[in-house]
Scaffold this motif. Structure first.
Motif, mmCIF file in Angstrom:
data_model
loop_
_atom_site.group_PDB
_atom_site.id
_atom_site.type_symbol
_atom_site.label_atom_id
_atom_site.label_comp_id
_atom_site.label_asym_id
_atom_site.label_seq_id
_atom_site.Cartn_x
_atom_site.Cartn_y
_atom_site.Cartn_z
ATOM 1 N N THR A 48 -5.871 -2.179 0.375
ATOM 2 C CA THR A 48 -5.227 -0.967 0.280
ATOM 3 C C THR A 48 -3.716 -0.988 0.466
ATOM 4 N N VAL A 49 -3.397 -2.196 1.118
ATOM 5 C CA VAL A 49 -1.933 -2.202 1.417
ATOM 6 C C VAL A 49 -1.114 -2.758 0.344
ATOM 7 N N PRO A 50 -1.497 -4.065 -0.360
ATOM 8 C CA PRO A 50 -0.690 -4.328 -1.446
ATOM 9 C C PRO A 50 -0.665 -3.253 -2.836
ATOM 10 N N ASN A 51 0.450 -3.386 -3.496
ATOM 11 C CA ASN A 51 0.678 -2.550 -4.669
ATOM 12 C C ASN A 51 -0.044 -3.205 -5.776
ATOM 13 N N ALA A 60 -5.150 5.331 -1.937
ATOM 14 C CA ALA A 60 -5.218 4.231 -1.109
ATOM 15 C C ALA A 60 -5.381 4.785 0.442
ATOM 16 N N GLU A 61 -4.636 5.992 0.801
ATOM 17 C CA GLU A 61 -4.977 6.439 2.051
ATOM 18 C C GLU A 61 -6.401 6.952 2.347
ATOM 19 N N ALA A 105 -7.426 -4.246 4.733
ATOM 20 C CA ALA A 105 -5.846 -4.451 4.363
ATOM 21 C C ALA A 105 -5.655 -5.078 2.883
ATOM 22 N N MET A 143 -8.359 3.592 2.828
ATOM 23 C CA MET A 143 -8.030 2.968 4.229
ATOM 24 C C MET A 143 -8.810 3.700 5.128
ATOM 25 N N GLN A 144 -8.557 4.951 5.280
ATOM 26 C CA GLN A 144 -9.355 5.705 6.536
ATOM 27 C C GLN A 144 -10.884 5.655 6.353
ATOM 28 N N GLN A 189 5.517 -0.016 -7.760
ATOM 29 C CA GLN A 189 5.140 1.024 -6.740
ATOM 30 C C GLN A 189 3.542 1.772 -7.159
ATOM 31 N N MET A 190 3.210 2.372 -6.087
ATOM 32 C CA MET A 190 1.925 2.900 -6.526
ATOM 33 C C MET A 190 2.310 4.344 -7.153
ATOM 34 N N VAL A 223 -11.099 -4.653 8.988
ATOM 35 C CA VAL A 223 -10.031 -4.448 8.920
ATOM 36 C C VAL A 223 -9.126 -5.312 7.975
ATOM 37 N N GLN A 279 -1.473 6.442 -4.341
ATOM 38 C CA GLN A 279 -1.110 6.419 -2.880
ATOM 39 C C GLN A 279 -1.972 7.300 -2.011
#
Lengths: 173, 133
Positions: B91-94, B48-49, B88, B52-53, B39-40, B84, B45
């Motif tokens: 930021t998406v994988p842990n 990462a958010e 992805a 991503m933004q 987990q992050m 994109v 987290q």
């Protein structure tokens, strides 16, 4: 944002939202035209009727006309980075005692590319000029070029240009 | 990993592990994708958010700018699509670098020394006192 699936979902929805914003922005910027437009900024066109091929009265009482005309047009200024195709059609407009305005499409053409947008050609009417009734003898008819600029994303732009007018013969041929 | 889970269970907190991660551990498939079961942490987290933004907006603006100046619609779309995919991947994988500041949970022996306060006992004792008198 605590799991792989959650972040993936957030990424996909946010990226789709931004995609919608991009398409809206592309359509909005279209109104100011491409900054690399080199040719003249106005559409130029002309049309002359060469010959009246057919002018008769149909069995149901409607007049029918077939023409041959010369069309030269330059719609290159209409093409931007967001243009998919330009649809042009030549309409004959006239007035009768029954209708204030009659518009009949005589010929149309789809232009896919800026390079194909400047040409001249001699054509016969693709669609016959059929009147609602029998009012065409000696009638003055205007030739108007209409165009629809269809974008890749966004709203379609419609406009027209009056080209010339001519008179139909007094009697059937 | 087990000690963390039992500690959280005793404190009545959820560690945030999805039930799927627990099941795959039991089945022994944890090795297949440690990027899914790891987990992050909370700071990761949030990071990462934000990343991503910002990355998505930057690539959208860059795509629009490049496409408009060049005058090529496909260029804009490809630039944005590439952005994109890159976002992805980041930021998406842990990824481990999102898990560098884990919360320090309370040690189990320390937790046993301070039992959870029993609210019912206090109320019951208050009730009993007047009766005895």
């Amino acid at each position: 944002m605590h799991s792989f699936a959650y972040r993936l979902n957030t990424l996909l929805t946010f990226s789709l939202l931004l995609l919608a914003v991009l398409c809206g922005a592309a359509s909005f910027l279209d109104a100011f035209n491409s900054p690399l437009a080199a040719s003249s900024s106005h559409v130029q066109a002309s049309a002359q009727v060469l010959k009246v091929n057919r002018f008769r009265r149909q069995l149901n009482g409607a007049d029918e006309v077939g023409l041959t005309f010369n069309v030269s047009l330059d719609v290159q200024p209409l093409f931007t980075w967001n243009t998919k195709q330009v649809f042009v059609f030549l309409a004959a407009e006239y007035e009768t005692p029954k209708n204030a305005l009659n518009q009949i499409s005589l010929w149309d053409h789809i232009i896919l590319d800026k390079d194909q947008a400047k040409f001249q050609t001699k054509v016969t009417t693709k669609y016959p000029l059929i009147d609602q009734g029998s009012n065409l003898r000696g009638r003055k008819v205007d030739l108007i070029l209409h165009w629809h600029v269809m974008p890749k994303t966004g709203r379609m732009i419609r406009d027209k240009l009056h080209l010339s007018d001519f008179h139909l013969p007094e009697a059937y041929t | 990993m087990d000690r963390l889970e039992t500690t959280c269970f005793r404190l009545g907190l959820s560690s945030g592990t999805t039930s799927l991660a627990r099941d795959t551990t039991h089945l022994g498939f944890a090795r297949v994708s440690s990027l899914r079961s790891a987990q992050m942490d909370w700071q990761g987290q949030k990071g990462a958010e934000i990343v991503m933004q910002i990355m998505l907006v930057v690539f959208a603006i860059a795509g629009l700018g490049i496409g408009y100046t060049i005058g090529s619609f496909p260029t804009m779309m490809l630039t944005y699509a590439g952005g994109v995919v890159l976002t992805a991947l980041i930021t998406v994988p842990n990824w481990p670098f999102f898990n560098r500041r884990p919360l320090k949970w309370l040690d189990p022996s320390e937790a046993e020394r301070h039992p959870k306060p029993q609210v019912n006992v206090a109320a019951a004792s208050k009730k009993k006192a007047p009766k005895h008198k």
